[in-house]
Design a protein around this motif. Structure first.
Motif, PDB file in Angstrom:
ATOM      1  N   GLU A 160       0.838  -1.212   0.000  1.00 41.45           N
ATOM      2  CA  GLU A 160       0.000   0.000   0.000  1.00 41.45           C
ATOM      3  C   GLU A 160       0.864   1.249   0.000  1.00 41.45           C
ATOM      4  N   ALA A 161       1.922   1.246   0.797  1.00 42.71           N
ATOM      5  CA  ALA A 161       2.811   2.404   0.871  1.00 42.71           C
ATOM      6  C   ALA A 161       3.709   2.501  -0.351  1.00 42.71           C
ATOM      7  N   MET A 162       4.049   1.356  -0.931  1.00 37.14           N
ATOM      8  CA  MET A 162       4.987   1.340  -2.050  1.00 37.14           C
ATOM      9  C   MET A 162       4.496   2.161  -3.241  1.00 37.14           C
ATOM     10  N   ARG A 163       3.202   2.170  -3.431  1.00 38.19           N
ATOM     11  CA  ARG A 163       2.642   2.958  -4.532  1.00 38.19           C
ATOM     12  C   ARG A 163       3.045   4.423  -4.390  1.00 38.19           C
ATOM     13  N   GLY A 164       2.895   4.998  -3.217  1.00 40.38           N
ATOM     14  CA  GLY A 164       3.250   6.384  -2.991  1.00 40.38           C
ATOM     15  C   GLY A 164       4.741   6.624  -3.028  1.00 40.38           C
ATOM     16  N   VAL A 165       5.520   5.679  -2.473  1.00 42.78           N
ATOM     17  CA  VAL A 165       6.979   5.807  -2.488  1.00 42.78           C
ATOM     18  C   VAL A 165       7.497   5.869  -3.915  1.00 42.78           C
ATOM     19  N   ASN A 166       7.003   4.981  -4.761  1.00 42.37           N
ATOM     20  CA  ASN A 166       7.434   4.965  -6.162  1.00 42.37           C
ATOM     21  C   ASN A 166       7.083   6.277  -6.872  1.00 42.37           C
ATOM     22  N   ILE A 167       5.897   6.840  -6.556  1.00 43.18           N
ATOM     23  CA  ILE A 167       5.500   8.117  -7.167  1.00 43.18           C
ATOM     24  C   ILE A 167       6.464   9.226  -6.737  1.00 43.18           C
ATOM     25  N   LEU A 168       6.756   9.292  -5.443  1.00 43.16           N
ATOM     26  CA  LEU A 168       7.631  10.341  -4.930  1.00 43.16           C
ATOM     27  C   LEU A 168       9.044  10.224  -5.518  1.00 43.16           C
ATOM     28  N   LEU A 169       9.564   9.000  -5.613  1.00 44.80           N
ATOM     29  CA  LEU A 169      10.914   8.812  -6.161  1.00 44.80           C
ATOM     30  C   LEU A 169      10.953   9.106  -7.650  1.00 44.80           C
ATOM     31  N   ALA A 170       9.898   8.723  -8.360  1.00 48.97           N
ATOM     32  CA  ALA A 170       9.865   8.965  -9.801  1.00 48.97           C
ATOM     33  C   ALA A 170       9.722  10.457 -10.097  1.00 48.97           C
ATOM     34  N   THR A 171       8.958  11.142  -9.286  1.00 54.15           N
ATOM     35  CA  THR A 171       8.754  12.587  -9.481  1.00 54.15           C
ATOM     36  C   THR A 171      10.014  13.355  -9.119  1.00 54.15           C
ATOM     37  N   GLY A 172      10.636  12.980  -8.046  1.00 55.50           N
ATOM     38  CA  GLY A 172      11.874  13.628  -7.623  1.00 55.50           C
ATOM     39  C   GLY A 172      11.656  14.667  -6.543  1.00 55.50           C
TER      40      GLY A 172
END
Length: 475
Positions: free
Chosen positions: A296-308
């Motif tokens: 559940e958290a990984m979805r948001g983590v990936n978005i934040l890392l991809a966005t920068g």
């Protein structure tokens, strides 16, 4: 009874002389008189109908709409008073602000009052409501949404962050900036804040920082409740996996708490995670992150890392520098033809409220009590009318009331005058029979009382008497 009979006898005798004189002038003169009465009656009736249609009906409609409008506004303000406890001058100040906003913005006074209700529900006192309402209005206009809903969203979010009422304008500006700088709107952001606000506040994050994170989620399609639960999951998993206040990402140990024991904001932590995963293969990064974050958290983590982290810093700065954003956006939103019409509609409601406020005391103090105690209250009505103020608004309303009555009165008089013409026409056709009536005394013999012509004459006299009475008592 004898006096009444004498009056009737004299009246019929006079009518007899009048009609006999008409008959002596010839048939054409009689027809001319008949035509004159009928024409006069028709003209008066038409004039009355015109006034009734173009003056009486519109004025009656205006009064009805005005009373309905002010009644709705009064209901809203009564709710504000009941919840906030405002009375006397405090309530009057709130009422004046609602009317002012209703007359100068796209929102009606009733809508402004509804927004005040939500502020009162949030525990705001009179001064805080007065200060916060314009900001809520600017936000609602900027977002093109319902004013009461905007107030509800902002106050709920502020409660989650334990923000004082004096900061309502600041909160409105942050919401406005977030909706313009990221792919979300006020309602979606408010829904996300329902889940995230209290968690973010407990982690030491403020509204601006939280709005920046949720804005980044929204840019990637994660909005509303999904964004809020994703945000919570990230914070929860980090806390659960932390050892001695740090999390390990690869070879790097990342602190999630400051030296004073407060938690670092999520954006700063994720900037460190971004640095720790640089140079990793996809497999290595997934393994490092999955050791900390659940699905559940990984979805948001990936978005934040991809966005920068640069995008996060950009949004965070925009939130902190958002002062006046709601007002600027509302002005842009309303600077068009539709905005002009909305403003006009709101101004019209303001006028209706003013008229309704003048009519309300009349309805409350006279008509309603009269329904329950007509006899007692009619004298109070007369005293009230005699003591009316000569002020402009009441004078205008009084004049309009008189004008409105002219139409129906003319319709009635027109019918009366026209009826006289018809009576004259009937007399013309029956004047041969009438010639048999020679003296007033003969009127009361049995055969004459049975004669319909007798009652025609009495009817004519009654109509003439009605006209005279109306004319003498026109005022």
């Amino acid at each position: 009874m004898s006096n009444v009979m004498e009056i009737i006898v004299r009246a019929v005798d006079q009518a007899s002389n009048v009609l006999n004189n008409i008959g002596k002038q010839g048939e054409q003169a009689t027809k001319n008189l008949e035509k004159s009465f009928k024409n006069a009656g028709k003209a008066m009736t038409n004039a009355g109908k015109t006034l009734s249609t173009h003056v009486t009906a519109p004025l009656a409609g205006l009064a009805t709409v005005s009373v309905a409008t002010v009644a709705k506004f009064d209901d809203s303000m009564s709710q504000v008073a009941a919840i906030s406890g405002a009375t006397g001058k405090d309530l009057e100040r709130l009422r004046d602000l609602a009317k002012d906003l209703g007359a100068t913005t796209r929102y009606s006074a009733s809508e402004a009052a509804d927004a005040m209700t939500y502020l009162a529900l949030a525990g705001y006192d009179t001064n805080q409501i007065l200060e916060a309402t314009p900001g809520m209005l600017n936000l609602a206009a900027a977002a093109g949404m319902d004013l009461a809903t905007a107030a509800d969203i902002v106050t709920d979010t502020m409660s989650g962050f334990q923000m004082s009422a004096e900061r309502a304008g600041e909160a409105a500006d942050i919401f406005a900036a977030a909706s313009s700088k990221s792919n979300t709107n006020v309602e979606q952001l408010g829904e996300a804040m329902k889940y995230a606000a209290s968690t973010a506040n407990a982690a030491g994050m403020d509204l601006a920082q939280t709005a920046a994170i949720l804005g980044i989620f929204a840019d990637s399609g994660v909005k509303g409740s999904m964004a809020g639960t994703t945000f919570n999951a990230i914070l929860r998993d980090m806390k659960n996996k932390a050892k001695d206040g740090t999390i390990a990402v690869g070879d790097m140990s990342i602190a999630i708490y400051n030296a004073d024991g407060t938690m670092r904001d999520l954006g700063s932590i994720m900037a460190d995670v971004e640095q720790a995963t640089k140079g990793m293969t996809t497999a290595q990064r997934d393994a490092a992150l999955s050791a900390i974050f659940g699905s559940e958290a990984m979805r948001g983590v990936n978005i934040l890392l991809a966005t920068g982290s640069e995008r996060y810093k950009e949004l965070e700065e925009a939130m902190y520098n958002s002062e006046g954003a709601a007002e600027r956006m509302s002005e842009i939103m309303e600077d068009n033809l539709a905005g002009a019409f909305r403003a006009l509609k709101s101004q019209m409601e303001g006028i209706l409220i003013q008229i309704g406020e003048q009519l309300t005391p009349i309805l409350r103090d006279t008509i309603i009590p009269l329904l329950s105690d007509f006899g007692e209250k009619i004298s109070n009505l007369i005293e009230w009318f005699a003591g009316l103020d000569e002020g402009t608004q009441r004078t205008i309303i009084t004049i309009l009331g008189i004008v409105a009555a002219v139409g129906p009165v003319l319709v009635i008089l027109g019918k009366v005058v026209g009826a006289i013409g018809t009576m004259i026409g009937i007399f013309t056709k029956l004047k041969t029979a009438w010639a048999a009536v020679t003296t007033v005394s003969n009127l009361f013999n049995a055969s004459l009382l049975a004669n319909p012509i007798t009652w025609i004459i009495v009817g004519i006299m009654a109509l003439i008497a009605a006209i005279v009475l109306l004319w003498k008592n026109w005022d």
